[in-house]
Design a protein around this motif. Structure first.
Motif, mmCIF file in Angstrom:
data_model
loop_
_atom_site.group_PDB
_atom_site.id
_atom_site.type_symbol
_atom_site.label_atom_id
_atom_site.label_comp_id
_atom_site.label_asym_id
_atom_site.label_seq_id
_atom_site.Cartn_x
_atom_site.Cartn_y
_atom_site.Cartn_z
ATOM 1 N N ILE A 17 55.702 54.902 -6.259
ATOM 2 C CA ILE A 17 54.699 54.279 -5.926
ATOM 3 C C ILE A 17 53.113 54.893 -5.327
ATOM 4 C CG2 ILE A 17 53.448 53.036 -3.314
ATOM 5 C CD1 ILE A 17 54.799 51.212 -5.186
ATOM 6 N N LYS A 18 53.895 56.123 -4.825
ATOM 7 C CA LYS A 18 52.075 57.485 -4.703
ATOM 8 C C LYS A 18 52.384 57.728 -5.615
ATOM 9 C CE LYS A 18 52.149 61.707 -1.902
ATOM 10 N NZ LYS A 18 52.176 63.215 -1.153
ATOM 11 N N ALA A 19 52.499 57.956 -6.411
ATOM 12 C CA ALA A 19 52.653 58.810 -7.895
ATOM 13 C C ALA A 19 51.260 58.135 -8.245
ATOM 14 C CB ALA A 19 53.858 59.446 -8.723
ATOM 15 N N ALA A 20 51.743 56.526 -8.698
ATOM 16 C CA ALA A 20 51.422 56.052 -9.278
ATOM 17 C C ALA A 20 50.188 55.186 -8.481
ATOM 18 C CB ALA A 20 52.207 54.576 -9.694
ATOM 19 N N GLY A 21 49.852 55.591 -7.322
ATOM 20 C CA GLY A 21 48.839 55.183 -6.571
ATOM 21 C C GLY A 21 48.020 56.006 -6.893
ATOM 22 N N ILE A 22 47.921 57.859 -7.330
ATOM 23 C CA ILE A 22 47.742 58.449 -7.073
ATOM 24 C C ILE A 22 46.680 58.555 -8.486
ATOM 25 C CG2 ILE A 22 47.060 61.145 -7.412
ATOM 26 C CD1 ILE A 22 49.257 61.049 -4.950
ATOM 27 N N ARG A 23 48.021 58.366 -9.582
ATOM 28 C CA ARG A 23 47.344 57.581 -10.888
ATOM 29 C C ARG A 23 45.891 56.599 -10.873
ATOM 30 N NH1 ARG A 23 49.163 59.220 -15.896
ATOM 31 N NH2 ARG A 23 50.482 61.571 -15.996
ATOM 32 N N ALA A 24 46.766 56.107 -10.420
ATOM 33 C CA ALA A 24 45.948 54.566 -10.362
ATOM 34 C C ALA A 24 44.014 54.989 -9.876
ATOM 35 C CB ALA A 24 46.378 53.584 -10.029
ATOM 36 N N LEU A 25 44.546 55.528 -8.810
ATOM 37 C CA LEU A 25 43.070 55.408 -8.328
ATOM 38 C C LEU A 25 42.055 56.577 -8.851
ATOM 39 C CD1 LEU A 25 44.185 56.503 -4.410
ATOM 40 C CD2 LEU A 25 41.921 55.080 -5.351
ATOM 41 N N LYS A 26 42.840 57.652 -9.079
ATOM 42 C CA LYS A 26 41.900 58.766 -10.232
ATOM 43 C C LYS A 26 41.642 58.506 -11.459
ATOM 44 C CE LYS A 26 44.235 62.910 -9.415
ATOM 45 N NZ LYS A 26 45.392 63.925 -9.637
ATOM 46 N N THR A 27 41.818 56.877 -12.001
ATOM 47 C CA THR A 27 41.602 55.840 -13.205
ATOM 48 C C THR A 27 40.474 55.011 -12.611
ATOM 49 O OG1 THR A 27 43.626 56.225 -13.669
ATOM 50 C CG2 THR A 27 42.503 54.294 -14.809
ATOM 51 N N CYS A 28 40.293 54.775 -11.453
ATOM 52 C CA CYS A 28 39.330 53.784 -10.743
ATOM 53 C C CYS A 28 37.962 55.167 -10.717
ATOM 54 C CB CYS A 28 39.887 53.240 -9.600
ATOM 55 S SG CYS A 28 41.154 52.003 -9.250
ATOM 56 N N ALA A 29 38.422 56.094 -10.189
ATOM 57 C CA ALA A 29 37.194 56.495 -9.887
ATOM 58 C C ALA A 29 36.505 57.177 -11.119
ATOM 59 C CB ALA A 29 37.595 58.317 -9.317
ATOM 60 N N GLN A 30 37.542 57.513 -12.984
ATOM 61 C CA GLN A 30 36.729 57.576 -13.292
ATOM 62 C C GLN A 30 35.623 56.524 -14.303
ATOM 63 O OE1 GLN A 30 40.846 59.426 -14.967
ATOM 64 N NE2 GLN A 30 39.856 61.245 -14.865
ATOM 65 N N THR A 31 36.526 55.721 -14.392
ATOM 66 C CA THR A 31 35.896 54.702 -14.814
ATOM 67 C C THR A 31 34.614 54.058 -13.828
ATOM 68 O OG1 THR A 31 38.506 53.534 -15.326
ATOM 69 C CG2 THR A 31 36.875 51.700 -15.569
ATOM 70 N N ALA A 32 34.632 54.283 -12.966
ATOM 71 C CA ALA A 32 33.221 53.770 -11.952
ATOM 72 C C ALA A 32 32.415 54.510 -12.379
ATOM 73 C CB ALA A 32 34.102 54.173 -10.442
ATOM 74 N N LEU A 33 32.660 56.068 -12.486
ATOM 75 C CA LEU A 33 31.531 57.071 -12.382
ATOM 76 C C LEU A 33 31.097 56.997 -13.910
ATOM 77 C CD1 LEU A 33 33.481 60.054 -11.744
ATOM 78 C CD2 LEU A 33 30.981 59.071 -10.757
ATOM 79 N N ALA A 34 32.277 56.774 -14.847
ATOM 80 C CA ALA A 34 31.477 56.321 -16.604
ATOM 81 C C ALA A 34 30.619 55.197 -16.236
ATOM 82 C CB ALA A 34 33.325 55.998 -17.429
ATOM 83 N N THR A 35 31.528 53.491 -15.826
ATOM 84 C CA THR A 35 30.901 52.399 -15.690
ATOM 85 C C THR A 35 28.991 52.569 -15.379
ATOM 86 O OG1 THR A 35 32.957 51.057 -15.263
ATOM 87 C CG2 THR A 35 30.917 50.191 -15.134
ATOM 88 N N ILE A 36 28.734 53.730 -13.944
ATOM 89 C CA ILE A 36 27.840 53.598 -13.984
ATOM 90 C C ILE A 36 27.058 54.269 -14.725
ATOM 91 C CG2 ILE A 36 26.562 55.008 -11.479
ATOM 92 C CD1 ILE A 36 28.824 54.668 -9.734
ATOM 93 N N GLY A 37 27.683 55.237 -15.111
ATOM 94 C CA GLY A 37 26.339 55.865 -16.173
ATOM 95 C C GLY A 37 25.697 54.946 -17.265
ATOM 96 N N ILE A 38 27.275 54.396 -17.565
ATOM 97 C CA ILE A 38 26.340 53.258 -18.747
ATOM 98 C C ILE A 38 25.046 52.218 -18.728
ATOM 99 C CG2 ILE A 38 27.225 51.924 -20.209
ATOM 100 C CD1 ILE A 38 30.187 53.678 -20.701
ATOM 101 N N THR A 39 25.826 51.299 -17.099
ATOM 102 C CA THR A 39 25.200 50.235 -16.727
ATOM 103 C C THR A 39 23.815 51.038 -15.617
ATOM 104 O OG1 THR A 39 25.951 50.604 -15.021
ATOM 105 C CG2 THR A 39 27.189 49.158 -16.560
ATOM 106 N N ALA A 40 23.549 52.082 -15.605
ATOM 107 C CA ALA A 40 22.168 52.282 -14.817
ATOM 108 C C ALA A 40 21.360 53.051 -15.516
ATOM 109 C CB ALA A 40 22.543 53.802 -13.777
ATOM 110 N N VAL A 41 20.468 52.414 -15.592
ATOM 111 C CA VAL A 41 18.747 52.508 -16.438
ATOM 112 C C VAL A 41 18.319 53.726 -14.760
ATOM 113 C CG1 VAL A 41 16.701 52.027 -17.383
ATOM 114 C CG2 VAL A 41 18.908 50.667 -17.457
#
Length: 65
Positions: free
Chosen positions: A6-30
């Motif tokens: 749970i701890k290892a999977a949670g850390i991985r999922a959190l990192k993935t969420c953060a990376q995806t959020a940053l990428a999506t902000i970069g793509i959607t933001a004018v």
């Protein structure tokens, strides 16, 4: 063992969420005021769920032990 997974999977999922959020902000933001926060949140949440599901196949971090 489940607690470690749970701890290892949670850390991985959190990192993935953060990376995806940053990428999506970069793509959607004018500009900083035009970020599509619904799209960012949805994409990050979906990426986190997919990460957790992928982790059910095994985590390399736990194979070291």
């Amino acid at each position: 063992m489940f607690k470690k997974w749970i701890k290892a999977a949670g850390i991985r999922a959190l990192k993935t969420c953060a990376q995806t959020a940053l990428a999506t902000i970069g793509i959607t933001a004018v500009s900083a005021t035009e970020v599509n926060w619904a799209a960012v949140t949805g994409a990050a949440a979906l990426a986190g769920i997919v990460s957790l599901l992928t982790s059910t196949g095994g985590l390399p971090e736990l194979k070291k032990e």
